[in-house]
Design an enzyme around this catalytic site. Structure first.
Site, PDB file in Angstrom:
ATOM      1  N   GLU A  85       1.005  -1.142  -0.057  1.00 29.69           N
ATOM      2  CA  GLU A  85      -0.067  -0.132   0.090  1.00 29.69           C
ATOM      3  C   GLU A  85       0.844   1.051   0.139  1.00 29.69           C
ATOM      4  OE1 GLU A  85      -3.230   2.430   0.112  1.00 29.69           O
ATOM      5  OE2 GLU A  85      -1.437   2.537   1.690  1.00 29.69           O
ATOM      6  N   SER A 140      -5.313   2.985  -1.534  1.00 29.59           N
ATOM      7  CA  SER A 140      -6.665   2.686  -0.761  1.00 29.59           C
ATOM      8  C   SER A 140      -7.553   4.095  -0.894  1.00 29.59           C
ATOM      9  CB  SER A 140      -6.561   1.933   0.506  1.00 29.59           C
ATOM     10  OG  SER A 140      -6.166   3.207   1.495  1.00 29.59           O
TER      11      SER A 140
END
Length: 180
Positions: free
Chosen positions: A69, A95
């Site tokens: 991420e 995200s």
């Protein structure tokens, strides 16, 4: 302005996801590049300036491996007050918590020889949020030359990570394992 755009080209296995927040019309174009590897920390903060495109590569499913991420780098840009003026391009993922101008999930990823692998410092990269385009400002001849000279970095992996790298598919197809 908040915007999500997906560019998907089934024929060429090319796809990117563009996530843009807080961009005013006068800041819709970004040029110039600066390159860093996320695993080296947030040292990029001292290198980038407003208008730059920060390229973080080898973070895709095969390169990292695992496609980490990218909230850390985007948060560092926001914390340095660069979130509205520096774009981030990566073959890693992000995200809904990510803020700023982010182009992620770039495929083919750097580890597989995608164009993100051959970007060099000071290459002109233009991201136009109004036209929804991204362009590496080098000629097709130069792209071919760089790809011909490029070799993937050697990262010794053992056990499950080695197997994962061999079996994982492109983020374009969901980064699932192909066990056939």
């Amino acid at each position: 302005m908040e915007e999500n755009s997906e560019f998907f080209n089934e024929k060429n296995d090319i796809s990117i996801l563009i996530y843009i927040m807080y961009v005013s019309v006068e800041l819709s174009k970004f040029n110039n590049s600066s390159i860093d590897k996320f695993g080296q920390g947030v040292s990029f903060i001292f290198k980038v300036k407003p208008g730059h495109v920060l390229v973080i590569r080898y973070e895709g499913p095969k390169g990292s491996p695992g496609m980490p991420e990218m909230l850390g780098p985007s948060a560092a840009l926001i914390g340095a007050n660069l979130g509205k003026s520096v774009a981030l391009v990566t073959d890693g993922r992000f995200s809904g918590a990510t803020h700023g101008i982010v182009v992620g999930h770039v495929t083919p990823e750097a580890q597989c020889g995608g164009p993100i692998a051959i970007v060099e410092n000071n290459d002109l990269i233009t991201i136009d949020s109004e036209m929804k385009t991204i362009d590496l400002g080098i000629s097709a001849v130069e792209i071919a030359k760089r790809l011909n000279q490029w070799t993937p970095p050697k990262k010794l992996l053992k056990g499950l990570l080695s197997r994962y790298r061999k079996l994982v598919t492109s983020a374009h197809y969901g980064a699932v394992l192909n066990c056939d």
